[in-house]
Design an enzyme around this catalytic site. Structure first.
Site, PDB file in Angstrom:
ATOM      1  CD  GLU A  26      38.512  55.117  35.738  1.00  0.00           C
ATOM      2  OE1 GLU A  26      37.221  55.146  36.640  1.00  0.00           O
ATOM      3  OE2 GLU A  26      38.771  54.524  35.121  1.00  0.00           O
ATOM      4  CG  ASN A  57      45.258  54.657  33.521  1.00  0.00           C
ATOM      5  OD1 ASN A  57      45.471  54.461  32.435  1.00  0.00           O
ATOM      6  ND2 ASN A  57      44.441  53.550  33.852  1.00  0.00           N
ATOM      7  CG  ASP A  82      37.198  47.639  26.083  1.00  0.00           C
ATOM      8  OD1 ASP A  82      37.028  49.116  26.115  1.00  0.00           O
ATOM      9  OD2 ASP A  82      37.276  47.246  27.528  1.00  0.00           O
ATOM     10  CG  HIS A  97      37.655  51.621  28.081  1.00  0.00           C
ATOM     11  ND1 HIS A  97      38.023  49.726  27.952  1.00  0.00           N
ATOM     12  CD2 HIS A  97      38.560  51.864  29.727  1.00  0.00           C
ATOM     13  CE1 HIS A  97      38.523  49.672  29.232  1.00  0.00           C
ATOM     14  NE2 HIS A  97      38.751  50.781  29.951  1.00  0.00           N
ATOM     15  CD  GLU A 127      41.775  50.656  32.086  1.00  0.00           C
ATOM     16  OE1 GLU A 127      40.819  51.005  32.183  1.00  0.00           O
ATOM     17  OE2 GLU A 127      42.735  51.286  32.984  1.00  0.00           O
TER      18      GLU A 127
HETATM   19  O1  9MR Z   1      37.496  45.585  34.274  1.00  0.00           O
HETATM   20  C1  9MR Z   1      36.907  45.686  35.085  1.00  0.00           C
HETATM   21  C2  9MR Z   1      36.007  45.464  35.620  1.00  0.00           C
HETATM   22  O2  9MR Z   1      36.334  43.872  35.859  1.00  0.00           O
HETATM   23  C3  9MR Z   1      35.426  46.032  37.247  1.00  0.00           C
HETATM   24  O3  9MR Z   1      34.307  45.164  37.616  1.00  0.00           O
HETATM   25  C4  9MR Z   1      35.335  47.472  36.688  1.00  0.00           C
HETATM   26  C5  9MR Z   1      34.897  47.774  38.235  1.00  0.00           C
HETATM   27  O4  9MR Z   1      35.146  49.176  37.991  1.00  0.00           O
HETATM   28  O5  9MR Z   1      36.741  47.485  36.503  1.00  0.00           O
HETATM   29  C6  9MR Z   1      37.013  47.265  35.379  1.00  0.00           C
HETATM   30  O6  9MR Z   1      38.357  47.718  34.287  1.00  0.00           O
HETATM   31  C7  9MR Z   1      38.585  49.217  34.974  1.00  0.00           C
HETATM   32  C8  9MR Z   1      39.172  49.863  35.137  1.00  0.00           C
HETATM   33  O7  9MR Z   1      40.183  49.100  36.226  1.00  0.00           O
HETATM   34  C9  9MR Z   1      40.036  51.104  35.112  1.00  0.00           C
HETATM   35  N1  9MR Z   1      39.655  51.935  33.838  1.00  0.00           N
HETATM   36  C10 9MR Z   1      37.878  51.546  33.245  1.00  0.00           C
HETATM   37  C11 9MR Z   1      37.778  49.537  33.489  1.00  0.00           C
HETATM   38  C12 9MR Z   1      36.486  49.357  33.242  1.00  0.00           C
HETATM   39  O8  9MR Z   1      35.142  49.666  33.949  1.00  0.00           O
END
Ligand code: 9MR
Length: 451
Positions: free
Chosen positions: A153, A194, A260, A230, A258
């Site tokens: 990111e 990513n 969804d 996402h 990732e």
């Molecule tokens: O799914 C993850 C969630 O459980 C955490 O609280 C969150 C914290 O930032 O991160 C989520 O996963 C993220 C991933 O690591 C990076 N891309 C976005 C995802 C969704 O927020």
């Protein structure tokens, strides 16, 4: 007296198809046959507490990502004190299930420990901390993590570099430095950048594209691009495949990392059908580009998804509902991967009617009427509420039913369970009866569906 039996399993008949097809292999086998992988994000804590979660995670997916357990803030909450328990648990599970691992993630502005983010470190020290973290984390799992998200990111939505503590202190050079260090720390891992909102061609993905192109031109070791995906139901970017292709043309692999696809709650059949089409579109876009190596979902079931916590009123974003039953999206992914989408191999108890049949018999018949009986039997499946339907082939007219509520419209008869007999367990059966009128002949229906 005529005695006849007609039976069909739910899905095949609903689709208007001939007899039910063989159940699909797990997604991981279908994916492997297509030359891609199918993964999911795992929460270390759930692996030991939830048998169904563990079963799906192991059986259906051949790659796993630690949803949180390999993030810096989790691994090193206070400086110098590493906690590997969650990460090790994911590695152990993957090894036990013959799965490859995506390491997620080394250098990110979020879920960084407070001591790091707010430490006010000067550039040289911050770079040193970054190198140490890469060395320590990649070193621990050297040779056992196939892909690493090295930088996560790094961009903002308009295509500039994200104003993170990394960028503010080190400038854009932190990205190339992280990749170079990562290559040294574990030469066997493929190194990924990513991000989210980079699935279609847009300002952000173009910024990422330009960076990858420049890094390649400078000889910086970068092997892949992760498109998080996402997404929102009904809004898969139309340029997804084109975007995957343009990255691939730079000479890097691409992964959907990732996936969804969320919707406004509550879910209904129409939204779930759209979501299924969307999942299919994403998998097909990946399959269409030879350098797209795999698709990873973000959360096993809707009960495990991050979405409802962050997007109020939205959710239902994964392939399994919160009871761990496969959704239409699951079937769509199976179909995209070359399966039939007939999930007859669902475990007993998921209540979707697979594995259940309805047998129609004429129990007694007189000059203008007859009594029919329908027995629903489940073997390798179960029902929580059922609907049985058929078409009368010769103008028969329903007059009365018991142990079910039945209506007739044209030739079509539709019967739903009474209040007391909706549940049919695996190995169980229920039956209901009806009276109807006939004239001329009284043939039984060709197909009786239960769902
Ligand atoms: O799914 C993850 C969630 O459980 C955490 O609280 C969150 C914290 O930032 O991160 C989520 O996963 C993220 C991933 O690591 C990076 N891309 C976005 C995802 C969704 O927020």
């Amino acid at each position: 007296m005529t005695l006849a039996t007609a039976a069909a399993t739910g899905l095949a008949a609903l689709a208007g198809a001939a007899p039910a097809q063989a159940a699909d292999a797990p997604l991981r086998d279908l994916a492997e046959a297509k030359g891609v992988y199918i993964g999911n994000a795992l929460a270390a804590g759930k692996l030991d507490g939830n048998a169904r979660y563990r079963q799906i995670a192991g059986q259906e997916f051949n790659w796993v990502t630690a949803e949180n357990a390999m993030k810096w803030g989790v691994l090193e909450p206070s400086r110098g004190n590493y906690d590997w328990s969650g990460a090790d648990r994911i590695m152990e599970f993957a090894a036990a299930n013959g799965q490859q691992v995506r390491g997620h993630t080394l250098v990110w502005h979020s879920q960084a420990p407070g001591w790091l983010e707010n430490g006010g470190f000067p550039a040289a020290e911050l770079r040193g901390l970054m190198y140490d973290h890469i060395d320590t984390t990649m070193g621990r799992y050297q040779g056992r993590i196939a892909h690493w998200d090295v930088v996560n990111e790094a961009f903002n939505e308009s295509g500039g570099f994200r104003d993170s503590f990394w960028y503010r202190t080190l400038g854009e050079s932190y990205i190339a430095d992280a990749f170079r260090r990562a290559r040294q720390a574990d030469p066997s891992a493929d190194l990924y950048i990513n991000d989210y909102n980079v699935e279609g061609v847009n300002a952000k993905s173009t910024a990422m594209y330009n960076l990858v192109r420049d890094l390649k031109a400078q000889g910086v070791p970068i092997d892949g691009v992760g498109l998080q995906a996402h997404l929102i139901t009904g809004q898969v970017p139309s340029s997804l495949q084109q975007n995957i292709q343009r990255f691939a043309d730079l000479g890097v692999d691409v992964a959907i990392t990732e996936l969804d696809i969320r919707m406004n709650l509550p879910a209904d059949a129409g939204k779930l059908a759209q979501q299924a089409r969307d999942y299919r579109t994403v998998v097909e876009a990946c399959l269409a580009v030879s350098r797209c190596v795999g698709v990873t979902g973000w959360g096993i079931s809707d009960a495990d998804s991050w979405v409802p916590d962050v997007f109020e009123g939205q959710g239902a974003a994964t392939m399994y509902d919160s009871g761990y039953n496969p959704k239409p999206a699951y079937d769509a992914v199976a179909q995209a991967l070359g399966g039939t989408g007939d999930d007859d191999d669902d475990p007993p108890g998921n209540g979707d009617g697979d594995g259940c049949t309805a047998d129609y018999t004429v129990a007694s018949q007189w000059n203008t009427g007859f009594t029919g009986n329908v027995a629903i039997t489940c073997s390798g499946g179960s029902l929580n509420g059922w609907t049985v339907s058929w078409d009368f082939p010769a103008g028969q007219r329903l007059s009365q039913a018991w142990n079910a509520g039945c209506t007739q419209s044209g030739a079509r008869v539709t019967c739903t369970n009474a209040g007391w007999n909706g549940t049919v367990p695996d190995g169980g059966s229920v039956s209901f009866g009806f009276n109807a009128e006939w004239s001329g002949s009284n043939p039984s229906p060709d197909t009786v569906t239960v769902s």
